[in-house]
Design an enzyme around this catalytic site. Structure first.
Site, PDB file in Angstrom:
ATOM      1  N   ARG A  51      31.642  44.668  39.730  1.00 24.88           N
ATOM      2  CA  ARG A  51      31.063  45.857  40.362  1.00 24.88           C
ATOM      3  C   ARG A  51      32.159  46.573  41.144  1.00 24.88           C
ATOM      4  NH1 ARG A  51      25.417  43.275  42.783  1.00 24.88           N
ATOM      5  NH2 ARG A  51      24.440  42.803  40.758  1.00 24.88           N
ATOM      6  N   ASP A  53      34.248  49.301  43.224  1.00 26.92           N
ATOM      7  CA  ASP A  53      33.847  50.168  44.329  1.00 26.92           C
ATOM      8  C   ASP A  53      34.091  51.639  44.006  1.00 26.92           C
ATOM      9  OD1 ASP A  53      33.037  48.076  45.955  1.00 26.92           O
ATOM     10  OD2 ASP A  53      34.986  47.876  46.936  1.00 26.92           O
ATOM     11  N   TYR A 112      43.261  42.411  37.537  1.00 29.92           N
ATOM     12  CA  TYR A 112      43.342  43.690  38.227  1.00 29.92           C
ATOM     13  C   TYR A 112      44.791  44.137  38.322  1.00 29.92           C
ATOM     14  CZ  TYR A 112      38.477  43.630  39.850  1.00 29.92           C
ATOM     15  OH  TYR A 112      37.093  43.645  39.920  1.00 29.92           O
ATOM     16  N   ARG A 203      42.183  44.687  47.327  1.00 34.00           N
ATOM     17  CA  ARG A 203      42.675  45.761  48.191  1.00 34.00           C
ATOM     18  C   ARG A 203      43.121  45.232  49.552  1.00 34.00           C
ATOM     19  NH1 ARG A 203      37.854  49.676  48.323  1.00 34.00           N
ATOM     20  NH2 ARG A 203      39.140  50.692  49.914  1.00 34.00           N
TER      21      ARG A 203
END
Length: 257
Positions: A51, A53, A112, A203
C-alpha cells in the site's frame, strides 16, 4: 471466477496513495477497479502487494483481481490500459493465476528504489520523481551507516506511528547505495530488499542516512538510533516523490513465460 495477477506501473503524484479512500479521493486502487468495472460491470475489489503512500511511485506493483470471465491475459491488459487513460497508470504484465494466489500474502520479497539527486540547478525532467538536495552526500559514510540496519532487528525507530503491523521486527536483506552521474550533478540510488516493510520504513531510513551523508550525523549514530527503539531517535523522513516500489517476488513468478 478467474483470478489474474497484474503488474502495475504508476506515477504517484496525482494520487492519495494506492489504497482506496472512503472520502473518494483519487487512488491507484480505485482507478484500476474502475477500469475493471468498465470491462465487467460490477463492484470490484483488488488486493496489492504493498500500500504505497501518497506521492510514491511504482514500476513493479502487483495486484490480483477476480473476474467472471476467463480473459486472455494479453487482451485483459490491453483493455485495462485503454480504460485507464489518461491517468498515469499502466498494466505492464497480466497472468492467469491459481485461486490461492494472493498478491500480498503470497509475496516472499519486496524491492524498493529511492532516487536522490544532488545538484544546484532545479530538476526539470525528473520533477516530482526524485528528492533533490543541493550538496552531494557522502556515499561511503551512508554505506557505513546502512550496514548497521541490515539483518533482523526491531525497527521501531524507523516505523511510522500510524503503522498497523503486528510487530516492528523485520529482516532487511539489503541496502545498496550507488552513485551515478546525471546532468549537472549526481544521483544517489538506494535499493532496499526485504520480505516486507513497516509503514514509512524506507523513507525513514533514507532520510536518516541523508543526515549521515550530509555530515550532520556520524555513522555510529544510526546504530544508536536503531537500538533506541524510539521514533524520536529517527532522522527526518524523506519525501515520497523519490520512492518507487520496483518489484515483488513470489515462490513461482506469475509472469514467467
Amino acid at each position: 471466477m478467474a483470478r489474474f495477477a497484474l503488474r502495475i506501473e504508476y506515477h504517484g503524484g496525482p494520487f492519495c496513495g494506492w489504497q482506496r479512500q472512503a472520502e473518494g479521493l483519487p487512488s491507484v486502487q480505485a482507478a484500476v477497479e474502475a477500469a475493471l468495472g468498465r470491462l465487467e460491470p460490477a463492484e470490484h475489489r483488488i488486493a496489492a502487494a504493498g500500500r504505497t503512500d501518497a506521492g510514491v511511485h511504482a514500476t513493479g506493483q502487483v495486484a490480483h483481481a477476480d473476474l467472471a470471465r476467463d480473459w486472455d491475459p494479453f487482451r485483459l491488459s490491453e483493455a485495462l490500459n485503454w480504460h485507464l487513460k489518461p491517468l498515469p497508470v499502466a498494466v505492464t504484465a497480466c497472468a492467469r493465476v491459481a485461486d490461492d494466489f494472493h498478491a500480498r500474502f503470497s509475496a516472499v520479497e519486496r524491492r524498493y528504489l529511492f532516487r536522490m539527486v544532488a545538484r544546484r540547478a532545479p530538476v526539470t525532467l525528473d520533477a516530482g520523481l526524485v528528492w533533490q538536495v543541493r550538496e552531494l552526500p557522502d556515499p561511503a559514510a551512508m554505506r557505513d551507516a546502512a550496514s548497521h540496519l541490515v539483518g533482523r532487528h526491531d525497527f521501531t525507530t524507523f516505523r511510522s506511528a500510524l503503522c498497523q503491523a503486528d510487530s516492528p521486527v523485520k529482516t532487511l536483506d539489503e541496502i545498496a547505495i550507488d552513485e551515478v552521474p546525471c546532468p549537472g550533478g549526481h544521483e544517489i540510488r538506494f535499493t532496499l530488499r526485504a520480505r516486507s516493510f513497516l509503514h514509512n520504513q524506507v523513507r525513514s531510513i533514507v532520510g536518516t542516512l541523508e543526515r549521515v551523508g550530509a555530515g550532520a550525523w556520524p555513522p555510529a549514530r544510526v546504530a544508536a538510533a536503531l537500538a533506541a527503539r524510539d521514533r524520536a531517535a529517527c532522522g527526518p523522513v524523506a519525501p515520497p516523490q523519490g520512492l518507487y516500489l520496483t518489484g515483488v517476488s513470489y515462490p513461482a513468478d506469475p509472469f514467467a513465460g
